[in-house]
Design a protein around this motif. Structure first.
Motif, short mmCIF file in Angstrom:
data_model
loop_
_atom_site.label_atom_id
_atom_site.label_comp_id
_atom_site.label_asym_id
_atom_site.label_seq_id
_atom_site.Cartn_x
_atom_site.Cartn_y
_atom_site.Cartn_z
N ARG A 126 0.81 -1.22 0.00
CA ARG A 126 0.00 0.00 0.00
C ARG A 126 0.84 1.27 0.00
NH1 ARG A 126 -2.73 -2.99 4.92
NH2 ARG A 126 -0.52 -3.45 5.01
N ALA A 127 2.15 1.12 0.25
CA ALA A 127 3.01 2.29 0.35
C ALA A 127 3.17 2.97 -1.01
CB ALA A 127 4.38 1.87 0.88
N PRO A 128 3.40 4.29 -1.04
CA PRO A 128 3.59 4.98 -2.32
C PRO A 128 4.70 4.38 -3.16
CG PRO A 128 3.29 6.56 -0.54
CD PRO A 128 3.39 5.22 0.12
N ALA A 129 5.74 3.87 -2.51
CA ALA A 129 6.86 3.30 -3.26
C ALA A 129 6.45 2.06 -4.04
CB ALA A 129 8.01 2.96 -2.32
N ALA A 130 5.36 1.39 -3.61
CA ALA A 130 4.90 0.17 -4.30
C ALA A 130 4.01 0.48 -5.49
CB ALA A 130 4.16 -0.73 -3.32
N ALA A 131 3.54 1.71 -5.61
CA ALA A 131 2.59 2.05 -6.67
C ALA A 131 3.11 1.71 -8.07
CB ALA A 131 2.21 3.53 -6.59
N PRO A 132 4.39 1.93 -8.39
CA PRO A 132 4.85 1.58 -9.75
C PRO A 132 4.70 0.10 -10.09
CG PRO A 132 6.42 3.05 -8.69
CD PRO A 132 5.44 2.64 -7.64
N PHE A 133 4.67 -0.77 -9.07
CA PHE A 133 4.47 -2.19 -9.34
C PHE A 133 3.14 -2.42 -10.05
CE2 PHE A 133 2.87 -6.38 -8.04
CZ PHE A 133 3.92 -7.20 -8.43
N TYR A 134 2.14 -1.61 -9.72
CA TYR A 134 0.80 -1.76 -10.30
C TYR A 134 0.55 -0.83 -11.47
CZ TYR A 134 0.36 -3.81 -5.67
OH TYR A 134 0.58 -4.56 -4.55
N ARG A 135 1.11 0.35 -11.40
CA ARG A 135 0.72 1.37 -12.36
C ARG A 135 1.57 1.41 -13.62
NH1 ARG A 135 -0.99 6.75 -8.85
NH2 ARG A 135 -2.76 5.79 -7.81
N SER A 136 2.78 0.94 -13.53
CA SER A 136 3.67 1.06 -14.68
C SER A 136 3.23 0.15 -15.82
CB SER A 136 5.10 0.71 -14.27
OG SER A 136 5.57 1.62 -13.30
N THR A 137 3.32 0.69 -17.03
CA THR A 137 2.99 -0.06 -18.25
C THR A 137 4.10 0.19 -19.27
OG1 THR A 137 1.80 1.77 -19.29
CG2 THR A 137 0.54 0.35 -17.80
N PRO A 138 4.16 -0.62 -20.33
CA PRO A 138 5.15 -0.34 -21.37
C PRO A 138 4.98 1.04 -21.99
CG PRO A 138 4.34 -2.57 -21.58
CD PRO A 138 3.48 -1.91 -20.54
N VAL A 139 3.76 1.57 -21.98
CA VAL A 139 3.53 2.91 -22.52
C VAL A 139 4.05 3.98 -21.57
CG1 VAL A 139 1.76 4.54 -23.28
CG2 VAL A 139 1.52 2.10 -23.82
N ALA A 140 3.85 3.77 -20.27
CA ALA A 140 4.30 4.74 -19.25
C ALA A 140 5.04 3.98 -18.16
CB ALA A 140 3.11 5.50 -18.68
N PRO A 141 6.28 3.56 -18.41
CA PRO A 141 6.99 2.72 -17.44
C PRO A 141 7.57 3.48 -16.26
CG PRO A 141 8.38 3.11 -19.34
CD PRO A 141 7.05 3.74 -19.65
N GLY A 142 7.76 4.81 -16.40
CA GLY A 142 8.43 5.54 -15.33
C GLY A 142 9.84 5.03 -15.15
N ARG A 143 10.20 4.71 -13.91
CA ARG A 143 11.55 4.19 -13.63
C ARG A 143 11.63 2.67 -13.76
NH1 ARG A 143 12.51 5.55 -7.81
NH2 ARG A 143 14.53 4.57 -8.19
N VAL A 144 10.49 1.98 -13.93
CA VAL A 144 10.48 0.53 -13.87
C VAL A 144 11.03 -0.07 -15.15
CG1 VAL A 144 9.07 -1.53 -13.55
CG2 VAL A 144 8.50 0.58 -12.31
N VAL A 145 12.03 -0.92 -15.02
CA VAL A 145 12.57 -1.66 -16.15
C VAL A 145 11.97 -3.06 -16.19
CG1 VAL A 145 14.67 -2.59 -17.22
CG2 VAL A 145 14.72 -0.36 -16.07
N ARG A 146 11.97 -3.72 -15.04
CA ARG A 146 11.42 -5.08 -14.96
C ARG A 146 10.46 -5.17 -13.78
NH1 ARG A 146 15.30 -10.11 -13.51
NH2 ARG A 146 15.29 -8.96 -11.52
#
Length: 796
Positions: A151-171
Motif C-alpha cells: 500500500r506504500a507509495p513506493a509500491a505504486a509503480p508495481f501496479y501502475r507502470s505499463t510499457p507505454v508509461a513505465p516511469g523508472r520501472v525496467v522489470r
C-alpha cells in the motif's frame, strides 16, 4: 503463450531452465533473509510482552497504564507478524536511478521519473534500485527496506507502470510462493528498448508475464489475493482520495470486487485513525462474502472491516431465501417505505400478540369494566381480542372518563409528531394525563398558578403510580417490534387497509402470502431495518459489567486483545454508523436496500462499484433515486474499468451476444487473452444426467472449480445432481452467481434463466461470464437449439 527466458543483453546466454532456476534461487535467498528478520521482530515483540508483564508488580496507576499500553502495542504487532508470516512476498520491481536522492519513510527513493543520465546514449542502463513488494513493510537492522508494504507509495509503480508509461520501472516480477518456498517467477520487461544490467550482469527476464500467469491459475471457492496482478486502471481506483463518493463501473471480469477490497485495506493504511471507526463492505450474497472474506487478512488488514451480505445487515437476521421476482419487486420498491410507516402506526389500533397480561386495577383506576377483559391476553397465549377503548380514573373524589372518540383524538395528536412510534410513548402518556386533568375540571378549582402546578404534580403522580394506568398504557400504546409489524402485514385485510392507494390488489395479495412463510427472505431484511427506523428502540437501563477494579483503573479491559474481543463483538452488534461504506455489485440493490445501507453511512465516505448491464433489479430509476438519497450531496468521482481479465475472448464474445440484446449499445469490456477453446453446447435429453456428465468432464479438464448455474427454482435439485462429484463442483442459482468465478462453468437452460424476471437477460449475461477457462451451455426444451446445439438466445 509459451514460457520464455531471456536476458536483456544476450537472449541466448543461458538455457531457459538454468536462468529460471537461478532467479528462483535468488528470490529464495532474499525470502529466507526476510523470514529471518521477521523472526527477529517476533522475538522482539515477545520480549516486550514479557518485559511488560514484569511491570505488573509495580503498583502505581501510571506504571500499570504504561504496562498495559506496551502489552497492547506488542500484542498487536506480534499478531500482525504472525498473520503475515505465510506467502509473505509476491512482487519485485527493478528501477532506474531517480532524479533525486530523497528517500521516503519506507526507505525507498521517492522520485517517480528516472534521472537524466540514467540511460546512456547507447541505450544501456544500470538498475539503480530494487524493491520487493509484500504484505507489510520490513526493514533490516540498518533501516534499509527488505520489503515494501504493497500500500506504500513506493509500491505504486508495481501496479501502475505499463510499457507505454513505465516511469523508472525496467522489470516487474511476480513471485509465486507457498509458505516459505518460492515456486516461480514471472517477469514483464517494461523497457525492452534498454540494455539493462544489475550489478554489472545482464538483467534476465523469465516467464509468461505477470498478468497472464495470474490469470491462468486455478480458481478455488475462495478469492485469491490479486495484489500481484492489479493493473494500472484498477490501481488508480484503489489509491483514489477517500473524500466524498468514489463510483466505479466495469463489466464482468474487470476486477471490481478485488478493487473494492484492496481499497478498504489501502484506506486503513493511509488513514488508520479515521477509518478505525469501521469500514463496511456490503456484498449481494453470502456466497460472495465467503468467497472474499479471506482477502483482507491476506492484504495485511483484518478486524477493522466488516463484510456483510445484504441479507445479514440487520443484527439477528440471517436471510438466504429469495422471493419470486414479482414479490421481490414489491418488497424492494420505495413505495414500501410508506406502507411500512402506515402499518407501524396502524397496528396501534389493532390487537398485538405480546407476552404478559395486564393486571386488574384497585377500583380507583381502571380501563372500564367492559374493556378490561379486552385488554387481557387469552389464556392460550393468543393475541388479545381487542384494545382498550375507555379509560376511567377517580380524581378528587370524581370519576373522570376518556371514551373511545377522545382516545382516538389523543392518538392522532400524538402521531402528529415525527418521532419513531415507540419513542412517542412518553408523549402519549403526557397527552393522556393532560386530557384527564382537563376533563376533571381541577384547573378551575385552583386559580392560583402555584397551587394549580402543585395540584397537577400530585394528580400526575397519583395516576401514574397506579398499576392499572401502566397496564392501560401498555395495551393502548404497546412497544412494537419490527417482527410484530411484519407479521401483522401477513393479514391481507390489514395490509389492504395500510397500503390503500399505494399497492395494487394483486400486489397486496402476493405480498401478504409471501409474508406468511416462516423463513426470512433477503428482501425482508430491508423491511425489518426500515421498521426499526420507523418504530425506534426505547432506551434501556445499562447493566454494569463485572470488571476487575484494576482493569477499570488502567483500561486493561480495552487494551488486552483476549479481553477486548467480546467488547469488539458487542460494538459490532451495536454499530450502525461506519466511517466508510463499500457497496459491491451496487446495481442489484433495491430502493429499500439502499435506504438500509444509507442509514449506516450517514457520516461516511463511500466506494460504490457495479455494472448496470449486470443488474437484476427491474426498475433502475427507482433504485437510482434511493441511491442518490443514500449518498446525499457528497461530491462524486467516477472511474470506469474497461479490461476483462477473467474471461477468454471466446467466452466474452458469446456473452456479448446477450449483452447486445439486454442492453443495446453497451460496450463489452475487452478480453486480454485467448485460449483457443470455444464454448461447448449440449442439447439435453435428460437435463439432470447431461448436466452431471458435463460437470464431470470439465472437472477432468481443469484443476480448479466448476460452477453449474441453473434457474433459481432449480438450485436445490441441481445440488443433488452434483452430490457425487465432490467439493470442486458447485451448483448455484442464477442470482447467486454474481461476483463469483470458476475455472469452468455450465449454464443450464438459458431460456429459463432469461424468463425468470424482467431483468432475466442481464442475469443470463452474468451467468455466461463466470468462467476463466471453459464454458458449456446446456439447452432444454424451451431453448430452441440449432443443429450445433446453440440455443436461440445465443445464436449470432
Amino acid at each position: 503463450m509459451a514460457a520464455h527466458t531471456t536476458t536483456a543483453d544476450d537472449p541466448s546466454a543461458d538455457t531457459p531452465d538454468s536462468v529460471r532456476d537461478r532467479e528462483i534461487q535468488g528470490e529464495q535467498e532474499h525470502l529466507d533473509r526476510v523470514y529471518d528478520r521477521l523472526e527477529e521482530k517476533i522475538h522482539e515483540a515477545e520480549f516486550l510482552m514479557h518485559d511488560a508483564a514484569k511491570r505488573g508488580h509495580v503498583g502505581t496507576p501510571g506504571a500499570l497504564a504504561e504496562r498495559d499500553a506496551q502489552v497492547y502495542r506488542a500484542g498487536v504487532h506480534l499478531n500482525r507478524l504472525n498473520n503475515e508470516f505465510e506467502d509473505f512476498l509476491f512482487g519485485r520491481i527493478d528501477l532506474l536511478q531517480g532524479k533525486d536522492g530523497k528517500r521516503g519513510p519506507d526507505g525507498a527513493y521517492t522520485s517517480v521519473e528516472p534521472a537524466d543520465d540514467a540511460v546512456s546514449g547507447n541505450g544501456r542502463a544500470e538498475i539503480g534500485e530494487t524493491l520487493h513488494i509484500g504484505r507489510i513493510g520490513v526493514l533490516d537492522a540498518d533501516y534499509t527496506p527488505m520489503v515494501i508494504d504493497w500500500r506504500a507509495p513506493a509500491a505504486a509503480p508495481f501496479y501502475r507502470s505499463t510499457p507505454v508509461a513505465p516511469g523508472r520501472v525496467v522489470r516487474r516480477r511476480v513471485i509465486r510462493s507457498k509458505g516459505r518456498k518460492v515456486l516461480g517467477v514471472e517477469d514483464d520487461l517494461l523497457r525492452p528498448e534498454l540494455t539493462a544490467t544489475l550489478d554489472g550482469a545482464p538483467l534476465p527476464v523469465t516467464g509468461d508475464g505477470a498478468l497472464m500467469a495470474a490469470l491462468g491459475r486455478a480458481r478455488t471457492h475462495e478469492m485469491r489475493d490479486i495484489v500481484s496482478s492489479i493493473q494500472a486502471e484498477q490501481d488508480k481506483v484503489i489509491r483514489a482520495p477517500a473524500a466524498s463518493v468514489t463510483e466505479v463501473e466495469g463489466g464482468p471480469g474487470t476486477g471490481k470486487t478485488a478493487v473494492a477490497l484492496h481499497r478498504a485495506a489501502y484506506l486503513l493504511y493511509q488513514d488508520r485513525r479515521r477509518y478505525a471507526g469501521g469500514i463496511l463492505v456490503v456484498s449481494p450474497t453470502p456466497l460472495l462474502v465467503a468467497y472474499t472474506e479471506g482477502v483482507l487478512p491476506s492484504l495485511g488488514e483484518e478486524g477493522q472491516v466488516a463484510i456483510r451480505a445484504i441479507g445479514s445487515l440487520v443484527e439477528g437476521a440471517e436471510a438466504t431465501a429469495y422471493d419470486t421476482p414479482a414479490v421481490a419487486r414489491v418488497k424492494g420498491s420505495s413505495r414500501m417505505a410508506r406502507v411500512l410507516r402506515r402499518a407501524a402506526r396502524g397496528l396501534l389500533d389493532e390487537p398485538v400478540a405480546r407476552g404478559g397480561s395486564p393486571r386488574a386495577g384497585d377500583g380507583q383506576l381502571s380501563f372500564g369494566d367492559d374493556d378490561a377483559d379486552d385488554a387481557r391476553q387469552g389464556e392460550d397465549g393468543a393475541a388479545p381480542a381487542g384494545i382498550p377503548t375507555r379509560l376511567r380514573v377517580v380524581a378528587f373524589g370524581t370519576r373522570v372518563e376518556l371514551d373511545a372518540e377522545e382516545l382516538r383524538r389523543i392518538r392522532r395528536a400524538v402521531l402528529g409528531g415525527t418521532a419513531p412510534v415507540n419513542l412517542l410513548r412518553p408523549r402519549a402518556r403526557r397527552f393522556l394525563l393532560d386530557a384527564l386533568w382537563s376533563k376533571s375540571g381541577a384547573q378551575r378549582r385552583y386559580p392560583d398558578p402555584e397551587l394549580a402546578a402543585e395540584a397537577r404534580e400530585g394528580f400526575d403522580e397519583d395516576i401514574t403510580t397506579e398499576d392499572a394506568f401502566t397496564d392501560f398504557l401498555d395495551a393502548w400504546w404497546p412497544e412494537l417490534t419490527p417482527a410484530q409489524v411484519l407479521s401483522a402485514m401477513a393479514d391481507e385485510k390489514r395490509l389492504s387497509r395500510w397500503s390503500r392507494r399505494i399497492l395494487q390488489p394483486g400486489e397486496v395479495r402476493r405480498l401478504a402470502r409471501a409474508l406468511r412463510r416462516e423463513a426470512l427472505s433477503v428482501h425482508d431484511v430491508a423491511l425489518l431495518d426500515e421498521l426499526q427506523a420507523v418504530l425506534g428502540t426505547p432506551a434501556r437501563p445499562k447493566k454494569p459489567r463485572d470488571l476487575d477494579p484494576l482493569d477499570q483503573l488502567t483500561g486493561l479491559d480495552e487494551l488486552m486483545p483476549e479481553q477486548a474481543a467480546p467488547r469488539r463483538n458487542r460494538l459490532e452488534e451495536e454499530r450502525r454508523d461506519y466511517a466508510h461504506i463499500i457497496v459491491d455489485e451496487a446495481q442489484d440493490l433495491t430502493p429499500m436496500q439502499w435506504r438500509m445501507v444509507g442509514r449506516r453511512g450517514r457520516h461516511a465516505t463511500w466506494t460504490v462499484v457495479g455494472d448496470p448491464a449486470q443488474s437484476s433489479w427491474p426498475d433502475p430509476d427507482d433504485a437510482a433515486a434511493a441511491r442518490d438519497e443514500a449518498l446525499g450531496t457528497r461530491p462524486r468521482r467516477r472511474f470506469t474499468l474497461t479490461v476483462n481479465y477473467r474471461n477468454p475472448a471466446e467466452i466474452a464474445e458469446l456473452a456479448a451476444r446477450v449483452l447486445a440484446v439486454a442492453m443495446p449499445g453497451t460496450p463489452s469490456p475487452e478480453a486480454v487473452r485467448s485460449t483457443g477453446v470455444q464454448p461447448a453446447f449440449v442439447t439435453a435429453r435428460d437435463v439432470a444426467e447431461d448436466t452431471r456428465a458435463e460437470a464431470a468432464r470439465l472437472l477432468k479438464e481443469v484443476d480448479g472449480t466448476v460452477g453449474v448455474v441453473v434457474p433459481m427454482a432449480w438450485r436445490e435439485n441441481a445440488r443433488g445432481w452434483l452430490a457425487e462429484l465432490g467439493e470442486r463442483a458447485v451448483a448455484l442459482g442464477s442470482l447467486e452467481a454474481k461476483g463469483l468465478e470458476y475455472d469452468a462453468t455450465v449454464v443450464v437452460c438459458p431460456a429459463e434463466i432469461a424468463d425468470e424476471s424482467p431483468a432475466g437477460l442481464r442475469v443470463l449475461y452474468v451467468a455466461l461470464t463466470r468462467a476463466t477457462q471453459r464454458l458449456t451451455v446446456i439447452s432444454g426444451d424451451r431453448d430452441l437449439p440449432d443443429e450445433h446445439g446453440v440455443p436461440d438466445l445465443l445464436q449470432p
